[in-house]
Design a protein around this motif. Sequence first.
Motif, PDB file in Angstrom:
ATOM      1  N   GLU A  61      35.577  71.495 -19.278  1.00 37.34           N
ATOM      2  CA  GLU A  61      35.475  70.203 -19.955  1.00 37.34           C
ATOM      3  C   GLU A  61      36.836  69.760 -20.485  1.00 37.34           C
ATOM      4  O   GLU A  61      37.240  68.609 -20.310  1.00 37.34           O
ATOM      5  CB  GLU A  61      34.462  70.292 -21.095  1.00 37.34           C
ATOM      6  CG  GLU A  61      34.260  68.992 -21.829  1.00 37.34           C
ATOM      7  CD  GLU A  61      33.231  69.103 -22.939  1.00 37.34           C
ATOM      8  OE1 GLU A  61      33.362  68.366 -23.920  1.00 37.34           O
ATOM      9  OE2 GLU A  61      32.310  69.937 -22.827  1.00 37.34           O
ATOM     10  N   ILE A  62      37.558  70.671 -21.101  1.00 42.75           N
ATOM     11  CA  ILE A  62      38.890  70.361 -21.630  1.00 42.75           C
ATOM     12  C   ILE A  62      39.833  70.000 -20.494  1.00 42.75           C
ATOM     13  O   ILE A  62      40.562  69.009 -20.563  1.00 42.75           O
ATOM     14  CB  ILE A  62      39.449  71.540 -22.450  1.00 42.75           C
ATOM     15  CG1 ILE A  62      38.614  71.740 -23.713  1.00 42.75           C
ATOM     16  CG2 ILE A  62      40.920  71.305 -22.812  1.00 42.75           C
ATOM     17  CD1 ILE A  62      38.877  73.047 -24.444  1.00 42.75           C
ATOM     18  N   TYR A  63      39.819  70.790 -19.427  1.00 41.72           N
ATOM     19  CA  TYR A  63      40.690  70.546 -18.279  1.00 41.72           C
ATOM     20  C   TYR A  63      40.424  69.169 -17.673  1.00 41.72           C
ATOM     21  O   TYR A  63      41.340  68.414 -17.379  1.00 41.72           O
ATOM     22  CB  TYR A  63      40.492  71.636 -17.231  1.00 41.72           C
ATOM     23  CG  TYR A  63      41.332  71.424 -16.003  1.00 41.72           C
ATOM     24  CD1 TYR A  63      42.706  71.633 -16.048  1.00 41.72           C
ATOM     25  CD2 TYR A  63      40.761  71.026 -14.815  1.00 41.72           C
ATOM     26  CE1 TYR A  63      43.492  71.440 -14.917  1.00 41.72           C
ATOM     27  CE2 TYR A  63      41.539  70.831 -13.686  1.00 41.72           C
ATOM     28  CZ  TYR A  63      42.896  71.037 -13.746  1.00 41.72           C
ATOM     29  OH  TYR A  63      43.668  70.845 -12.639  1.00 41.72           O
ATOM     30  N   GLU A  64      39.153  68.828 -17.500  1.00 41.37           N
ATOM     31  CA  GLU A  64      38.803  67.538 -16.914  1.00 41.37           C
ATOM     32  C   GLU A  64      39.177  66.375 -17.819  1.00 41.37           C
ATOM     33  O   GLU A  64      39.508  65.299 -17.345  1.00 41.37           O
ATOM     34  CB  GLU A  64      37.325  67.508 -16.549  1.00 41.37           C
ATOM     35  CG  GLU A  64      37.018  68.411 -15.372  1.00 41.37           C
ATOM     36  CD  GLU A  64      35.552  68.529 -15.034  1.00 41.37           C
ATOM     37  OE1 GLU A  64      34.690  68.055 -15.820  1.00 41.37           O
ATOM     38  OE2 GLU A  64      35.245  69.112 -13.976  1.00 41.37           O
ATOM     39  N   SER A  65      39.166  66.590 -19.128  1.00 43.00           N
ATOM     40  CA  SER A  65      39.539  65.524 -20.065  1.00 43.00           C
ATOM     41  C   SER A  65      41.050  65.316 -20.125  1.00 43.00           C
ATOM     42  O   SER A  65      41.516  64.310 -20.645  1.00 43.00           O
ATOM     43  CB  SER A  65      38.996  65.826 -21.463  1.00 43.00           C
ATOM     44  OG  SER A  65      39.738  66.871 -22.063  1.00 43.00           O
ATOM     45  N   MET A  66      41.823  66.256 -19.571  1.00 47.47           N
ATOM     46  CA  MET A  66      43.281  66.156 -19.589  1.00 47.47           C
ATOM     47  C   MET A  66      43.797  65.150 -18.563  1.00 47.47           C
ATOM     48  O   MET A  66      44.984  64.885 -18.509  1.00 47.47           O
ATOM     49  CB  MET A  66      43.912  67.529 -19.303  1.00 47.47           C
ATOM     50  CG  MET A  66      43.668  68.521 -20.402  1.00 47.47           C
ATOM     51  SD  MET A  66      44.091  70.226 -19.966  1.00 47.47           S
ATOM     52  CE  MET A  66      45.761  70.103 -19.401  1.00 47.47           C
ATOM     53  N   GLY A  67      42.933  64.549 -17.772  1.00 48.50           N
ATOM     54  CA  GLY A  67      43.327  63.632 -16.715  1.00 48.50           C
ATOM     55  C   GLY A  67      43.852  62.289 -17.196  1.00 48.50           C
ATOM     56  O   GLY A  67      44.365  61.520 -16.409  1.00 48.50           O
ATOM     57  N   ALA A  68      43.768  61.965 -18.472  1.00 54.13           N
ATOM     58  CA  ALA A  68      44.234  60.667 -18.983  1.00 54.13           C
ATOM     59  C   ALA A  68      45.751  60.573 -18.890  1.00 54.13           C
ATOM     60  O   ALA A  68      46.464  61.396 -19.435  1.00 54.13           O
ATOM     61  CB  ALA A  68      43.787  60.477 -20.426  1.00 54.13           C
ATOM     62  N   GLY A  69      46.221  59.562 -18.151  1.00 56.29           N
ATOM     63  CA  GLY A  69      47.665  59.360 -18.009  1.00 56.29           C
ATOM     64  C   GLY A  69      48.227  60.180 -16.874  1.00 56.29           C
ATOM     65  O   GLY A  69      47.780  61.273 -16.571  1.00 56.29           O
ATOM     66  N   GLY A  70      49.223  59.646 -16.197  1.00 53.91           N
ATOM     67  CA  GLY A  70      49.862  60.382 -15.109  1.00 53.91           C
ATOM     68  C   GLY A  70      49.095  60.251 -13.821  1.00 53.91           C
ATOM     69  O   GLY A  70      48.469  59.238 -13.542  1.00 53.91           O
ATOM     70  N   ASP A  71      49.119  61.267 -13.006  1.00 58.29           N
ATOM     71  CA  ASP A  71      48.493  61.285 -11.690  1.00 58.29           C
ATOM     72  C   ASP A  71      46.992  61.054 -11.806  1.00 58.29           C
ATOM     73  O   ASP A  71      46.297  61.734 -12.555  1.00 58.29           O
ATOM     74  CB  ASP A  71      48.777  62.642 -11.035  1.00 58.29           C
ATOM     75  CG  ASP A  71      48.267  62.744  -9.616  1.00 58.29           C
ATOM     76  OD1 ASP A  71      47.631  61.785  -9.132  1.00 58.29           O
ATOM     77  OD2 ASP A  71      48.511  63.782  -8.994  1.00 58.29           O
TER      78      ASP A  71
END
Length: 82
Positions: A61-71
Motif C-alpha cells: 500500500e505504501i509503495y503504491e501510494s509513492m507514485g505521486a509525482g515523477g514517472d
Amino acid sequence: MEPTPQVSNGDGDHERYAHYVQKDKIMASALEGTPVVALCGKVWVPGRDPKKYPVCPMCKEIYESMGAGGDKDKGKGGKDKK
C-alpha cells in the motif's frame, strides 16, 4: 530507487510476508550483515527467500501510494520480487 521485497526473521505477523526495502539497502545488508528497514517500518536482517512469501499488505500500500509525482508508471509495482 525501487524497493525490493525481503523477508524478516523476527516474531509476529511480519514473519508471514515479504517486505519492500530499497535495493541498495539489501546489498549493504548482504555485505555487512546490517539490519534493513521495510516501508512498513519492520527492521530485520534479511535471510530468507522473499519469493516464498506474499508481499506485506502495508508495504504494498505504501509503495503504491509513492507514485505521486515523477514517472507515471512509478508506484504500480509489487512485480519486482528479487
